[in-house]
Design a protein around this motif. Sequence first.
Motif, mmCIF file in Angstrom:
data_model
loop_
_atom_site.group_PDB
_atom_site.id
_atom_site.type_symbol
_atom_site.label_atom_id
_atom_site.label_comp_id
_atom_site.label_asym_id
_atom_site.label_seq_id
_atom_site.Cartn_x
_atom_site.Cartn_y
_atom_site.Cartn_z
ATOM 1 N N LEU A 553 -50.005 59.393 75.643
ATOM 2 C CA LEU A 553 -48.811 58.706 75.172
ATOM 3 C C LEU A 553 -48.946 57.189 75.094
ATOM 4 O O LEU A 553 -48.384 56.585 74.178
ATOM 5 C CB LEU A 553 -47.618 59.069 76.060
ATOM 6 N N PRO A 554 -49.631 56.525 76.046
ATOM 7 C CA PRO A 554 -49.694 55.058 75.922
ATOM 8 C C PRO A 554 -50.177 54.587 74.561
ATOM 9 O O PRO A 554 -49.585 53.689 73.954
ATOM 10 C CB PRO A 554 -50.664 54.670 77.045
ATOM 11 N N GLY A 555 -51.233 55.222 74.056
ATOM 12 C CA GLY A 555 -51.728 54.824 72.745
ATOM 13 C C GLY A 555 -50.761 55.175 71.630
ATOM 14 O O GLY A 555 -50.532 54.378 70.714
ATOM 15 N N LEU A 556 -50.170 56.382 71.707
ATOM 16 C CA LEU A 556 -49.218 56.789 70.683
ATOM 17 C C LEU A 556 -47.979 55.910 70.699
ATOM 18 O O LEU A 556 -47.469 55.509 69.642
ATOM 19 C CB LEU A 556 -48.820 58.250 70.890
ATOM 20 N N LEU A 557 -47.493 55.599 71.908
ATOM 21 C CA LEU A 557 -46.290 54.777 72.006
ATOM 22 C C LEU A 557 -46.548 53.352 71.555
ATOM 23 O O LEU A 557 -45.673 52.710 70.973
ATOM 24 C CB LEU A 557 -45.768 54.797 73.448
ATOM 25 N N ALA A 558 -47.753 52.848 71.816
ATOM 26 C CA ALA A 558 -48.071 51.485 71.376
ATOM 27 C C ALA A 558 -48.037 51.398 69.851
ATOM 28 O O ALA A 558 -47.492 50.450 69.276
ATOM 29 C CB ALA A 558 -49.439 51.071 71.908
ATOM 30 N N SER A 559 -48.628 52.423 69.197
ATOM 31 C CA SER A 559 -48.590 52.408 67.727
ATOM 32 C C SER A 559 -47.163 52.568 67.220
ATOM 33 O O SER A 559 -46.768 51.955 66.224
ATOM 34 C CB SER A 559 -49.482 53.525 67.180
ATOM 35 N N ARG A 560 -46.381 53.376 67.914
ATOM 36 C CA ARG A 560 -44.988 53.553 67.514
ATOM 37 C C ARG A 560 -44.201 52.262 67.734
ATOM 38 O O ARG A 560 -43.314 51.912 66.947
ATOM 39 C CB ARG A 560 -44.377 54.704 68.311
ATOM 40 N N ALA A 561 -44.517 51.548 68.817
ATOM 41 C CA ALA A 561 -43.841 50.273 69.082
ATOM 42 C C ALA A 561 -44.151 49.259 67.987
ATOM 43 O O ALA A 561 -43.290 48.467 67.592
ATOM 44 C CB ALA A 561 -44.257 49.742 70.450
ATOM 45 N N ASN A 562 -45.386 49.275 67.493
ATOM 46 C CA ASN A 562 -45.733 48.359 66.405
ATOM 47 C C ASN A 562 -44.910 48.632 65.156
ATOM 48 O O ASN A 562 -44.504 47.716 64.440
ATOM 49 C CB ASN A 562 -47.231 48.475 66.085
ATOM 50 N N VAL A 563 -44.666 49.919 64.900
ATOM 51 C CA VAL A 563 -43.830 50.278 63.750
ATOM 52 C C VAL A 563 -42.405 49.774 63.958
ATOM 53 O O VAL A 563 -41.757 49.278 63.022
ATOM 54 C CB VAL A 563 -43.852 51.797 63.535
ATOM 55 N N LEU A 564 -41.892 49.879 65.192
ATOM 56 C CA LEU A 564 -40.547 49.396 65.487
ATOM 57 C C LEU A 564 -40.460 47.880 65.340
ATOM 58 O O LEU A 564 -39.478 47.354 64.788
ATOM 59 C CB LEU A 564 -40.151 49.814 66.913
ATOM 60 N N VAL A 565 -41.481 47.174 65.812
ATOM 61 C CA VAL A 565 -41.479 45.710 65.675
ATOM 62 C C VAL A 565 -41.460 45.326 64.199
ATOM 63 O O VAL A 565 -40.747 44.397 63.787
ATOM 64 C CB VAL A 565 -42.704 45.110 66.397
ATOM 65 N N ALA A 566 -42.245 46.044 63.382
ATOM 66 C CA ALA A 566 -42.251 45.750 61.948
ATOM 67 C C ALA A 566 -40.888 46.049 61.326
ATOM 68 O O ALA A 566 -40.407 45.300 60.473
ATOM 69 C CB ALA A 566 -43.346 46.561 61.255
ATOM 70 N N ALA A 567 -40.244 47.153 61.761
ATOM 71 C CA ALA A 567 -38.928 47.495 61.224
ATOM 72 C C ALA A 567 -37.893 46.447 61.601
ATOM 73 O O ALA A 567 -36.957 46.178 60.840
ATOM 74 C CB ALA A 567 -38.505 48.869 61.732
ATOM 75 N N ALA A 568 -38.042 45.834 62.787
ATOM 76 C CA ALA A 568 -37.080 44.812 63.218
ATOM 77 C C ALA A 568 -37.148 43.573 62.344
ATOM 78 O O ALA A 568 -36.221 42.758 62.340
ATOM 79 C CB ALA A 568 -37.333 44.453 64.685
#
Length: 855
Positions: A553-568
Amino acid sequence: MPATFPSMAQRIPAQPRKSAHTGVVKAVLGPTNTGKTHLAIERLCAHSSGAIGFPLRLLAREVYDRVCAIKGADNVALITGEERIEPKGARWHLCTVEAMPSRPDLAFVALDEAQLSADPERGHVFTDRLMHTRGREETMLLGSSTLEPMVKALVPEAEVVTRPRFSTLTHVGAKKLSRIPPRSAIVAFSAEQVYVMAEMLRRFRGGAAVVMGALSPQTRNAQVAMYQAGEVDYLVATDAIGMGLNLDVHHVAFAGLSKFDGHRQRRLTTAEMAQIAGRAGRHQRDGTFGALAGMGGHDPEFTPEEIYAIEEHRFAPLTRLFWREAEPRFDSIATLIEDLESPPPRPELATPPQAIDLAVLKRLAEDVDIASGVRGQRSVQRFWDVCRLPDFRQQGYETHSRFVARLWQDLRHGYLGADYVAQAIAQLDNPSGDIDTLQARIAAIRSWAYIAQRPDWVLAKDEMSARARAVEARLSDALHARLTERFVNRRTAVLMRKAGADAGLLPVRLGDEGAVLVDDEPIGHLEGFRFVVDPLARAEDRKLLLAAAERHLPGLLASRANVLVAAAGEPDGIEFEDTALVWQDTVVARIERGRHMLSPRIKPDLALDRLAPGCKAEVLAALDGWFAAQHKRHLAPILALDEASRDPASGPELRALLLHLVESGGVLPREQSGLDRLDPAQRDRLRKLGVRIGSLDLFLPAALRPAAMQAWHRLARIWSRPLPLPPESMQPVVHAKIAPAGYRRLGNECLRVDLAEKLLHAAHRTRLGTKARRVFLDPAVARSMNLSTAAYAALLRAGGFRVHMGRALPERAFGPPQPPLWDWRPSRATTASDAPPPPRPPIGAFAALADLVGR
């Protein structure tokens, strides 16, 4: 006269059975995994023509595909009882043993699994091919080493070549089913036991492929392909696995060591055990075999002698082969039966148990109505061909003989009609049903496939054969799907294959819409930053799935967090649902009270705690930035009022008024505002801030936009100010008992304050545009806003207007009634809450509605 037709044997020139041959005869003998079949294929392709006879249609089809790739499909024929692919001028033939052409012009001939000459059911066919079928240049007999004494006795001219096994075969003892290693085959000897083993493996290891003799070749191929491709790691099979299937098997586990051979329950011979166990190991990779433990007191056990014989490939030699007259006389049915039951001509040969074709012949010969109509050699020979129809249904000779009798009744006078055959095939073209139902249909369609490919039985042979093969293919696909559906849990199979007991080895990736995949098999999904196990996962899998998710999960969540930062970074990348910040349908944060109403704080969702500290800080900063941008974008006018309310230069009276405006969302009733306490400079400053001073309300026009009103209302909610939510589009008129923010209540209707001011201004323009003290105010503009006449009257009264009802018409006077007239008296301005005027006789709809509003 009944029509008669030449038999298959008469149409193909028979090879003289006693003639001498100058070609080389080789007997290539040895255990399994010695490359005998591969050698035969090489020799076939090295000659100008040839044929190989196989014990199974499945093997013939497999080798046919290989030879087609070498020689081209136009030069290769496939001949089996149920399928004939014979291009014109084909020189290389792949056949089942029963369908082998006896032609002296073939340069090469090979017989595979020649030790089956000792098989009670089919042995006489193999014996005949071993003794009499020869190639013009080379003949090759392939089989077990146990056949060597018989080859030397019956084919003395043969050169015997013994080939060693490429790999070793080792006994490893009994294992429980839960301890069987991957890439294993479990061998059972009944369909019921096969299903039990497969079902247990589905629960423990994700499933297994199933191979049984009752399956069609296409279904067996599909199941084997699933195993070979690694979709499952286990294979459950009957002893059909021992006959030439080339599989990537490391270990063979026997669920039993005895079987019912059609006559009695008996223990397997060591040669049969070795034939099955020999499936373990391929080429130079060693294999193992053993029994299956934990069978409830019925655990099979190998004896030391059997283990030694299997490991060392030492078996008792064959002392006899089964024989039956291959060219009987057809003078009469009695003569035919006599020849078929005649004793063998040599001591090395033995009379086989009664095969089903002979049993059917004898059974039908007892039927006077049938036997009386079989006269003459051609008729007897045709009758014998019909009796030799294989019993694909495996229902015994009594049931099979009734099917053959019905077939003979249609064939004795000519061909089978195309409509009749097509109807019989169409009745079986139904891919629905369970496993047993589909197996029964496949067995039945195989019978019709055999019938349809006979040119002397069916007129439209090619068309009917194609139809039968197509139906068999559809039924086989359906059966493969049922077997896979019942005995394979793909998720568990992937987990066990990739991870075993170590969840960290699972290759986890994030798919579309947050799905968490292992080899494209979903094991759960991410709801925002929270992992949710697939609810369909078995209870035994949940711990492994959670462990795998935690490791990756750490790697998956980090990539997902990057998508959220871009969406923001996008205005519409995140949305509001009430006080929650929502991204991809998941709440990632909420707003909560800050120091004052216009300074809320962002509270991240607890699921963000799963992120690494640095990653979480980036996400929070992005969310703060997005919210600040939205806050400033929609509430800029109110924020300006808030800033001015803290400026000492505004003066206490103006600051108090501005504070009230901010707290009410930029709209404040004039009578509650304290506007009369402001001096001209403060009023001018108020106007410069964008506040409009209306007849009834003070308001910010920019604050009445839908997005601005929604944003302010969101802040009011977290400060526990339960006001009705304004409509998203801020339409002019809404119906509500309590006025939403930005609206003024007029009876049961609420009008947006800026539009209310617009209507009052229009009324004043009308009043000032005439010199009369009382004027008519047309309600048409109000009605265009969907405001009722009664609500318009209430608005005018709230704005200081007073109605004067027209006088009634004199008696016998005709014409429209006098409209109501309005005058304005600011010193006696009333509000919507004031008491209504004394009731008067209603004159016209306007007056009646005004009276109702007053009530």
